[in-house]
Write a protein that holds these residues in place. Structure first.
Motif, short mmCIF file in Angstrom:
data_model
loop_
_atom_site.label_atom_id
_atom_site.label_comp_id
_atom_site.label_asym_id
_atom_site.label_seq_id
_atom_site.Cartn_x
_atom_site.Cartn_y
_atom_site.Cartn_z
N ILE A 1 -0.25 12.98 -2.31
CA ILE A 1 -0.01 13.76 -3.75
C ILE A 1 -0.42 14.33 -4.55
CG2 ILE A 1 1.29 13.59 -6.14
CD1 ILE A 1 3.11 11.14 -4.84
N VAL A 2 -1.66 13.72 -4.86
CA VAL A 2 -2.86 14.39 -5.67
C VAL A 2 -3.76 15.48 -4.59
CG1 VAL A 2 -4.74 13.97 -6.03
CG2 VAL A 2 -3.61 12.47 -6.78
N PHE A 3 -3.42 15.35 -3.23
CA PHE A 3 -4.26 16.45 -2.39
C PHE A 3 -3.21 17.88 -2.69
CE2 PHE A 3 -6.75 14.01 -0.27
CZ PHE A 3 -8.09 14.32 0.25
N MET A 4 -1.58 17.56 -3.01
CA MET A 4 -0.52 18.43 -3.10
C MET A 4 -0.77 19.25 -4.92
SD MET A 4 1.99 19.54 -4.87
CE MET A 4 3.01 17.56 -5.32
N LEU A 5 -1.28 18.18 -5.83
CA LEU A 5 -1.87 18.87 -6.57
C LEU A 5 -2.63 19.97 -6.61
CD1 LEU A 5 -1.25 15.92 -9.19
CD2 LEU A 5 0.19 17.68 -9.39
N PHE A 6 -4.04 19.48 -5.92
CA PHE A 6 -4.75 20.06 -5.74
C PHE A 6 -4.58 21.72 -5.43
CE2 PHE A 6 -7.60 16.84 -7.10
CZ PHE A 6 -8.25 17.14 -7.68
N HIS A 7 -3.72 21.47 -4.51
CA HIS A 7 -3.22 22.62 -4.24
C HIS A 7 -2.69 23.63 -4.29
CE1 HIS A 7 -1.57 25.90 -1.03
NE2 HIS A 7 -0.28 25.32 -1.26
N GLN A 8 -1.44 23.10 -5.62
CA GLN A 8 -1.06 23.72 -6.28
C GLN A 8 -1.30 24.36 -7.46
OE1 GLN A 8 2.33 24.75 -6.22
NE2 GLN A 8 3.17 23.29 -4.39
N VAL A 9 -2.62 23.59 -7.78
CA VAL A 9 -3.45 24.42 -8.74
C VAL A 9 -4.55 25.39 -7.98
CG1 VAL A 9 -5.40 23.98 -10.48
CG2 VAL A 9 -3.97 22.57 -10.53
N GLU B 1 0.49 -0.88 -0.01
CA GLU B 1 0.22 0.17 -0.23
C GLU B 1 0.78 0.84 0.01
OE1 GLU B 1 -3.73 -0.04 0.20
OE2 GLU B 1 -3.27 -1.93 -0.64
N LYS B 2 2.30 0.75 -0.05
CA LYS B 2 3.21 2.43 0.19
C LYS B 2 3.00 3.63 -1.56
CE LYS B 2 6.79 0.63 -2.49
NZ LYS B 2 6.31 -1.12 -2.66
N SER B 3 2.58 2.96 -1.96
CA SER B 3 2.09 3.61 -3.20
C SER B 3 0.93 4.22 -3.34
CB SER B 3 2.70 2.94 -5.05
OG SER B 3 3.21 2.40 -5.05
N GLY B 4 -0.31 3.62 -2.44
CA GLY B 4 -1.32 4.44 -3.24
C GLY B 4 -1.48 5.23 -1.94
N ILE B 5 -0.80 5.13 -1.14
CA ILE B 5 -1.04 6.31 0.41
C ILE B 5 0.17 7.22 -0.39
CG2 ILE B 5 0.40 6.65 3.20
CD1 ILE B 5 0.08 3.19 3.49
N ALA B 6 1.12 7.14 -0.81
CA ALA B 6 1.83 7.78 -0.62
C ALA B 6 1.20 8.86 -1.81
CB ALA B 6 3.79 7.64 -1.55
N ALA B 7 0.72 8.27 -2.78
CA ALA B 7 -0.23 8.73 -4.42
C ALA B 7 -1.38 9.94 -3.37
CB ALA B 7 -1.10 7.77 -4.61
N LEU B 8 -2.22 9.50 -2.03
CA LEU B 8 -3.41 10.11 -1.62
C LEU B 8 -2.58 11.75 -1.23
CD1 LEU B 8 -6.14 10.18 -1.25
CD2 LEU B 8 -5.28 8.74 1.03
#
Length: 255
Positions: free
Chosen positions: A201-209, A192-199
């Motif tokens: 990362i996605v929230f960071m992308l929304f913040h950056q947008v 589950e390491k990739s799924g946890i990190a991806a979560l």
């Protein structure tokens, strides 16, 4: 072809591509959110709730983390060769009946739903989230149908008798039975390491947008979402290094 046969056939096909839907959801959600930020006159869910700052995205994160918790709890106590990430064909050497599986028959899909609902809510668009819920329902309903058909064919009355009092998707908390296996935490760290990190990362992308369309430049500060992104990027790097240097995270040795 009878309807139940058509449902099973569709479910078998969708099972092989069940990881594809989240990718389209993410791309659509980011594109929609960017467009809304660009127009700058969009009134979103947080405006109706009178939430400011990080309050609303934190609520979205809590929804996603609730889904992640359900996934981790379910996977940590499953029998070997069940509830895996396989996409080629159905695999089940036994029936999981305790832990999350005593509350509902498909805890992993409930976990997935909440994880992606949290991301969908980030768009702040009510219609997008209605579309997401309906799409998820139609998509995963067929997959669950195919999985249960497979389990009935393999386990017969053992599965049908157990499933009579266990709902498919909405938890029945009065049913809870303590897991009868030790928690496979090394398996969770590895799988589950990739799924946890991806979560995060996605929230960071929304913040950056949102930051970019508001300020005309990316956010390079140590904001909450950037810090979480850095922490879980380091987490991924550490786990991958451990995997390469030792068999400590060998899944086969977690049971």
């Amino acid at each position: 072809m009878a309807l139940f046969q058509e449902f099973e056939k569709q479910g078998v096909k969708l099972f092989k591509y069940r990881g594809t839907l989240p990718i389209f959801i993410l791309l659509a959600a980011l594109a929609l959110y960017a467009y809304q930020c660009y127009t700058s006159n969009f009134v979103g869910i947080s405006d109706y709730l009178h939430l400011t700052g990080n309050s609303y995205p934190i609520i979205c994160l809590v929804v996603s983390l609730a889904g992640l918790f359900i996934r981790v709890h379910a996977l940590g106590f499953v029998l070997p060769n069940t509830s895996g990430r396989n996409t080629h064909k159905q695999i089940a050497d036994g029936i999981n009946k305790t832990g999350m599986y005593s509350l509902l028959r498909h805890p992993l899909y409930l976990g997935n739903f909440l994880m992606w609902l949290g991301i969908g809510l980030l768009t702040e668009n009510v219609w997008f989230n209605i579309f997401f819920i309906l799409s998820f329902w139609l998509y995963y309903e067929r997959i669950m149908y195919a999985e249960e058909t497979f389990l009935i064919k393999k386990f017969g009355d053992e599965y049908t008798n157990w499933s009579k009092d266990v709902p498919p998707f909405i938890p029945k908390f009065s049913n809870y039975q303590k897991p009868n296996l030790d928690f496979a935490w090394r398996k969770i760290i590895r799988q589950e390491k990739s799924g946890i990190a991806a979560l995060f990362i996605v929230f960071m992308l929304f913040h950056q947008v949102a930051f970019y369309f508001t300020n005309g430049e990316p956010d390079l500060s140590m904001s909450l979402w950037n810090v979480l992104f850095i922490v879980f990027t380091i987490y991924i790097a550490v786990i991958k290094t451990i995997q390469k240097s030792t068999d400590w995270l060998d899944i086969e040795k977690t049971r």
